[in-house]
Design an enzyme around this catalytic site. Structure first.
Site, mmCIF file in Angstrom:
data_model
loop_
_atom_site.group_PDB
_atom_site.id
_atom_site.type_symbol
_atom_site.label_atom_id
_atom_site.label_comp_id
_atom_site.label_asym_id
_atom_site.label_seq_id
_atom_site.Cartn_x
_atom_site.Cartn_y
_atom_site.Cartn_z
ATOM 1 C CB THR A 1 -0.923 -0.019 1.076
ATOM 2 O OG1 THR A 1 -1.997 0.914 1.197
ATOM 3 C CG2 THR A 1 -0.111 0.130 2.486
ATOM 4 C CG ASN A 2 -0.468 4.595 -1.516
ATOM 5 O OD1 ASN A 2 -1.030 5.372 -0.972
ATOM 6 N ND2 ASN A 2 -0.649 4.161 -2.548
ATOM 7 C CG HIS A 3 3.176 6.767 3.483
ATOM 8 N ND1 HIS A 3 3.325 5.871 4.408
ATOM 9 C CD2 HIS A 3 4.613 6.829 2.991
ATOM 10 C CE1 HIS A 3 4.338 5.598 4.742
ATOM 11 N NE2 HIS A 3 4.985 5.822 3.665
#
Ligand code: CTP
Length: 401
Positions: free
Chosen positions: A212-214
């Protein structure tokens, strides 16, 4: 319509409460009336410590209402209901911590709070108080509650306060309040459908881990909120986030990029599409059914490209739709953003430079540059994400007009 007539035939309720900024409402009433609005003032008793009833009544040309049972104040004891149905918009400026607390909890102990409960129109709150009061967790939580209840909130400005301190809590300038309420009343996107994507996607590796990412979704949610405010029907397709959907938004929760693609394609005919989501570019070959054990010192994870949702939309969208993409860049921002704008066949791209202070993931603020397919370039100031959303929409809609 001439700009001088922008509020012609509009019926406004102006709530004035006991903050030093109440003196500024004299100018607010003048400007609203100049634009053609009818203005009825409802003031709390405390407001009269800062501005007189005579001043307010003279400027709006009507008797000022205060208590529910004041002698001669209300024509009937149901006047709070009548007024709540009469108005096109109820703006409470300045709104003190006390009035915000009452509204957050449904109190109706004076004409202003009772009318707010009865109002069928949008209610715009313009809080004004000292910095420390505004920052107090009780006030923050009341504002959050008010937002969830559907009140529209114009946050105070940062600047010099009556106490001599400098901070948040200054009533926005009168022309900012007027501009905001003109947008609310205009409903310029009534009958239009907007699709917004937000947040990260999560690509499963095994039952425990994900790629995933931030992204937190803040920018997409701010856009969705502003589009609702402008009268659009809004579908918000969002990856996992703790954010609450703005009132009036049709929220579709998804997890993976493929789920996001399907949800987006179901609304591909929207008049406006904003792809603010941070979609994962790669996904594991296949999600494993059981947890990967740490038997090996290292292992290779094979990843495949995810569908480029925005590029698909670029192929599918017609000329009368507006397609807006976002570009997250760490270097050669303008060049890369322009490339994406052309390759994905977009109308606009919003460049986010992750190296800029205050911009990007997980920040409250953003500093973006809007680039149009005709080569236009609009670098924007460092602003809160809701302000950035408003500035982007103002620009894009002006261009469509
Ligand atoms: N996007 C998308 N589908 C993907 C990847 C990105 O729809 N699989 C969209 C994003 O929502 C954004 C735009 O494409 O509006 C650009 O995303 P960004 O991550 O900046 O660029 P990419 O196109 O993924 O290219 P790169 O990662 O190589 O910079």
């Amino acid at each position: 319509m001439n700009t001088a007539d922008q509020l012609r035939d509009k019926r406004l309720l102006l709530g004035v409460t006991g903050s030093i900024a109440a003196y500024k409402t004299a100018e607010l009433i003048r400007q609203l009336r100049k634009l053609g609005a009818e203005v009825q003032v409802i003031a709390t008793r405390e407001a009269f410590q800062f501005i007189t009833s005579t001043t307010l009544a003279t400027l709006c040309g009507r008797k000022i209402l205060t208590g529910l049972f004041d002698e001669g104040g209300g024509q009937t004891w149901t006047q709070h209901i009548t007024l709540g149905h009469w108005a096109d918009l109820f703006v409470i400026a300045p709104a003190t911590a006390q009035t915000l607390a009452k509204l957050a909890h449904g109190f109706s102990d004076n004409m202003l709070t009772a009318t707010a409960l009865a109002a069928r129109c949008p209610v715009l709150l313009c809080p004004a108080m000292d910095h420390d009061m505004y920052m107090h967790p009780a006030v923050r939580s009341n504002l959050e509650q008010l937002q969830n209840l559907g009140y529209d909130i114009l946050p105070p400005n940062y600047g010099e306060l009556a106490s001599g301190l400098v901070g948040f809590g200054r009533l926005p300038e009168i022309n900012e309040i007027v501009a905001h309420l003109v947008i609310l009343l205009k409903g310029e996107l009534k009958g239009k459908h907007a699709l917004v994507t937000a947040g990260p996607t999560r690509e499963p590796i095994d039952p425990v881990r994900v790629l995933t990412n931030h992204s937190t979704g803040t920018m997409g949610f701010a856009l969705a909120k502003d589009l609702v405010r402008r009268g659009a029907k809004v579908t918000l397709v969002t990856g996992p986030t703790w954010l609450e959907a703005p009132r009036g938004v049709d929220r579709v929760d998804v997890t993976t990029s493929v789920e996001m693609l399907n949800a987006v394609l179901a609304h591909k005919d929207a008049d406006f599409i904003f792809m603010a989501a941070a979609v994962a570019d790669y996904t594991p070959d296949k999600a494993l059914a059981s947890k990967i054990k740490k038997d090996e010192d290292s292992f290779v994870l094979h990843l495949n490209r995810t569908p480029d949702i925005l590029a698909r939309l670029g192929e599918l969208c017609h000329d009368d739709q507006i397609l807006v993409g976002f570009a997250m860049e760490t270097e050669n921002g303008l060049e890369n953003a322009r490339k994406k704008l052309a390759q994905k066949n977009l109308d606009w791209i919003v460049l986010n430079n992750l190296n800029e202070k205050g911009a990007g993931f997980g920040t409250e603020t953003n500093r973006v540059t809007l680039i149009g397919k005709n080569g236009s370039l609009y670098p924007m100031e460092l602003m809160s994400k809701p302000e950035t959303a408003t500035a982007l929409l103002d620009r894009i809609l002006t261009d469509c007009a």
